[in-house]
Scaffold this motif. Structure first.
Motif, PDB file in Angstrom:
ATOM      1  N   GLN A 246      -8.313   2.966 -47.886  1.00 55.13           N
ATOM      2  CA  GLN A 246      -8.442   1.515 -48.070  1.00 55.13           C
ATOM      3  C   GLN A 246      -7.470   0.829 -47.119  1.00 55.13           C
ATOM      4  O   GLN A 246      -6.286   1.170 -47.068  1.00 55.13           O
ATOM      5  CB  GLN A 246      -8.113   1.139 -49.519  1.00 55.13           C
ATOM      6  N   LYS A 247      -7.986  -0.146 -46.338  1.00 53.59           N
ATOM      7  CA  LYS A 247      -7.151  -0.861 -45.372  1.00 53.59           C
ATOM      8  C   LYS A 247      -6.056  -1.642 -46.076  1.00 53.59           C
ATOM      9  O   LYS A 247      -6.248  -2.193 -47.154  1.00 53.59           O
ATOM     10  CB  LYS A 247      -7.996  -1.871 -44.584  1.00 53.59           C
ATOM     11  N   GLY A 248      -4.931  -1.705 -45.404  1.00 55.69           N
ATOM     12  CA  GLY A 248      -3.840  -2.550 -45.873  1.00 55.69           C
ATOM     13  C   GLY A 248      -3.783  -3.814 -45.037  1.00 55.69           C
ATOM     14  O   GLY A 248      -4.311  -3.863 -43.926  1.00 55.69           O
ATOM     15  N   TYR A 249      -3.153  -4.851 -45.591  1.00 52.76           N
ATOM     16  CA  TYR A 249      -3.075  -6.135 -44.885  1.00 52.76           C
ATOM     17  C   TYR A 249      -1.661  -6.694 -44.956  1.00 52.76           C
ATOM     18  O   TYR A 249      -0.931  -6.472 -45.919  1.00 52.76           O
ATOM     19  CB  TYR A 249      -4.057  -7.148 -45.481  1.00 52.76           C
TER      20      TYR A 249
ATOM     21  N   SER B 198      -1.713   0.133 -47.137  1.00 49.48           N
ATOM     22  CA  SER B 198      -2.880   0.948 -46.797  1.00 49.48           C
ATOM     23  C   SER B 198      -2.863   2.214 -47.634  1.00 49.48           C
ATOM     24  O   SER B 198      -1.813   2.875 -47.752  1.00 49.48           O
ATOM     25  CB  SER B 198      -2.850   1.355 -45.316  1.00 49.48           C
ATOM     26  N   LYS B 199      -3.995   2.566 -48.228  1.00 50.64           N
ATOM     27  CA  LYS B 199      -4.095   3.824 -48.970  1.00 50.64           C
ATOM     28  C   LYS B 199      -4.610   4.861 -47.987  1.00 50.64           C
ATOM     29  O   LYS B 199      -5.691   4.716 -47.433  1.00 50.64           O
ATOM     30  CB  LYS B 199      -5.044   3.670 -50.157  1.00 50.64           C
ATOM     31  N   VAL B 200      -3.798   5.910 -47.792  1.00 48.89           N
ATOM     32  CA  VAL B 200      -4.084   6.841 -46.709  1.00 48.89           C
ATOM     33  C   VAL B 200      -3.981   8.290 -47.156  1.00 48.89           C
ATOM     34  O   VAL B 200      -3.391   8.606 -48.190  1.00 48.89           O
ATOM     35  CB  VAL B 200      -3.105   6.626 -45.511  1.00 48.89           C
ATOM     36  N   VAL B 201      -4.570   9.151 -46.315  1.00 53.11           N
ATOM     37  CA  VAL B 201      -4.451  10.599 -46.463  1.00 53.11           C
ATOM     38  C   VAL B 201      -3.479  11.057 -45.384  1.00 53.11           C
ATOM     39  O   VAL B 201      -3.626  10.710 -44.217  1.00 53.11           O
ATOM     40  CB  VAL B 201      -5.821  11.298 -46.279  1.00 53.11           C
ATOM     41  N   VAL B 202      -2.458  11.807 -45.805  1.00 55.65           N
ATOM     42  CA  VAL B 202      -1.387  12.201 -44.881  1.00 55.65           C
ATOM     43  C   VAL B 202      -1.502  13.683 -44.561  1.00 55.65           C
ATOM     44  O   VAL B 202      -1.762  14.507 -45.445  1.00 55.65           O
ATOM     45  CB  VAL B 202      -0.009  11.902 -45.496  1.00 55.65           C
ATOM     46  N   GLY B 203      -1.309  14.035 -43.291  1.00 53.71           N
ATOM     47  CA  GLY B 203      -1.327  15.441 -42.868  1.00 53.71           C
ATOM     48  C   GLY B 203      -0.053  16.153 -43.281  1.00 53.71           C
ATOM     49  O   GLY B 203       1.037  15.611 -43.219  1.00 53.71           O
ATOM     50  N   GLN B 204      -0.242  17.423 -43.727  1.00 45.02           N
ATOM     51  CA  GLN B 204       0.921  18.188 -44.204  1.00 45.02           C
ATOM     52  C   GLN B 204       1.000  19.536 -43.524  1.00 45.02           C
ATOM     53  O   GLN B 204       0.059  20.187 -43.267  1.00 45.02           O
ATOM     54  CB  GLN B 204       0.797  18.374 -45.715  1.00 45.02           C
TER      55      GLN B 204
ATOM     56  N   VAL C  64      -0.950   9.852 -40.455  1.00 43.28           N
ATOM     57  CA  VAL C  64      -2.090   9.416 -41.265  1.00 43.28           C
ATOM     58  C   VAL C  64      -3.342  10.042 -40.654  1.00 43.28           C
ATOM     59  O   VAL C  64      -3.650   9.843 -39.480  1.00 43.28           O
ATOM     60  CB  VAL C  64      -2.204   7.881 -41.282  1.00 43.28           C
ATOM     61  N   ILE C  65      -4.070  10.801 -41.488  1.00 36.27           N
ATOM     62  CA  ILE C  65      -5.304  11.438 -41.024  1.00 36.27           C
ATOM     63  C   ILE C  65      -6.502  10.528 -41.281  1.00 36.27           C
ATOM     64  O   ILE C  65      -7.393  10.407 -40.458  1.00 36.27           O
ATOM     65  CB  ILE C  65      -5.512  12.803 -41.723  1.00 36.27           C
ATOM     66  N   ASP C  66      -6.511   9.869 -42.434  1.00 32.35           N
ATOM     67  CA  ASP C  66      -7.640   9.022 -42.797  1.00 32.35           C
ATOM     68  C   ASP C  66      -7.124   7.832 -43.615  1.00 32.35           C
ATOM     69  O   ASP C  66      -6.153   7.950 -44.362  1.00 32.35           O
ATOM     70  CB  ASP C  66      -8.648   9.833 -43.617  1.00 32.35           C
ATOM     71  N   THR C  67      -7.815   6.702 -43.484  1.00 34.99           N
ATOM     72  CA  THR C  67      -7.486   5.513 -44.274  1.00 34.99           C
ATOM     73  C   THR C  67      -8.571   5.327 -45.323  1.00 34.99           C
ATOM     74  O   THR C  67      -9.734   5.103 -44.990  1.00 34.99           O
ATOM     75  CB  THR C  67      -7.403   4.254 -43.381  1.00 34.99           C
TER      76      THR C  67
ATOM     77  N   HIS D 107       2.308   2.139 -45.867  1.00 30.52           N
ATOM     78  CA  HIS D 107       1.285   3.059 -46.367  1.00 30.52           C
ATOM     79  C   HIS D 107       1.594   3.543 -47.783  1.00 30.52           C
ATOM     80  O   HIS D 107       2.755   3.671 -48.158  1.00 30.52           O
ATOM     81  CB  HIS D 107       1.168   4.289 -45.440  1.00 30.52           C
ATOM     82  N   GLU D 108       0.520   3.844 -48.484  1.00 29.34           N
ATOM     83  CA  GLU D 108       0.621   4.487 -49.796  1.00 29.34           C
ATOM     84  C   GLU D 108      -0.205   5.770 -49.706  1.00 29.34           C
ATOM     85  O   GLU D 108      -1.414   5.706 -49.455  1.00 29.34           O
ATOM     86  CB  GLU D 108       0.052   3.556 -50.874  1.00 29.34           C
ATOM     87  N   ALA D 109       0.453   6.907 -49.885  1.00 29.65           N
ATOM     88  CA  ALA D 109      -0.240   8.193 -49.755  1.00 29.65           C
ATOM     89  C   ALA D 109      -1.075   8.442 -51.002  1.00 29.65           C
ATOM     90  O   ALA D 109      -0.568   8.497 -52.110  1.00 29.65           O
ATOM     91  CB  ALA D 109       0.764   9.310 -49.558  1.00 29.65           C
ATOM     92  N   VAL D 110      -2.373   8.567 -50.800  1.00 28.86           N
ATOM     93  CA  VAL D 110      -3.276   8.864 -51.910  1.00 28.86           C
ATOM     94  C   VAL D 110      -3.299  10.372 -52.132  1.00 28.86           C
ATOM     95  O   VAL D 110      -3.273  10.854 -53.265  1.00 28.86           O
ATOM     96  CB  VAL D 110      -4.693   8.333 -51.610  1.00 28.86           C
TER      97      VAL D 110
END
Length: 195
Positions: free
Chosen positions: A176-179, A189-195, A171-174, A154-157
């Motif tokens: 962009q999908k990663g492969y 994957s570009k994701v939104v992370v919970g804090q 991960v709360i939301d994706t 994952h890559e945290a956006v």
């Protein structure tokens, strides 16, 4: 024995003796002719030097031949490798062409058709066909939703305040999908992370 027989034997001995003498003399002369005359020390060294030069020339020719052969092998291998890299995508592109054909038909159908549901269904079929093609080539989507955040995949956006403690670090939301391709990350994957 009679006198006549004794005379014949003596004649035979006399006749044999000169022939045997010639044979012995010829053999002695042949032996003397076949022997090489004694060489002086300088002549022996010169002969040894000439033999060494001949052997060295032979070895040089063999070395140059092997060097040329190896150089040809190296060039051929580099050419084959370059051709392989150059044409590596050929098979993949050839298998994608039917999907492109399907998209072209779908675009044509969008312009000609007024039935929106059939167009959606057609695009879904094309999408599924393309996903199957990717999977058959070892490409799989990284499942990120509600997974623990992992920098390997994952890559945290951005970060977002978590509603409860169970979502912290997840991960709360994706965005962009990663492969992955054959267990190697192709794109994080570009994701939104919970804090």
């Amino acid at each position: 024995m009679s006198e006549k027989e004794i005379d014949n034997q003596e004649k035979n001995l006399e006749e044999k003796d000169p022939k045997e003498q010639e044979t012995v003399q010829d053999a002695t002369a042949a032996e003397e002719g076949s022997q090489e005359p004694e060489l002086s020390e300088e002549e022996k060294l010169a002969k040894d030097l000439e033999e060494a030069k001949t052997e060295l020339d032979k070895q040089k020719k063999e070395y140059l031949f092997l060097l040329a052969e190896f150089d040809n092998f190296r060039k051929r291998t580099l050419k084959e490798k370059a051709d392989l890299v150059k044409n590596a995508a050929e098979k993949a592109m050839l298998e994608i062409l039917p999907v492109v054909d399907d998209f072209e038909r779908a675009l044509q159908a969008m312009h000609d058709s007024s039935d929106l549901e059939s167009v959606k269904e057609g695009v879904d079929l094309i999408y599924n066909k393309f996903v199957k093609y990717l999977e058959s080539n070892g490409v799989k989507a990284i499942d990120s939703n509600n997974a623990d955040f992992n920098t390997e995949y994952h890559e945290a956006v951005t970060t977002f305040p978590a509603a409860d403690d169970s979502q912290k670090g997840k991960v709360i939301d994706t965005v962009q999908k990663g492969y992955m391709i054959n267990d190697k990350v192709l794109r994080h994957s570009k994701v939104v992370v919970g804090q």
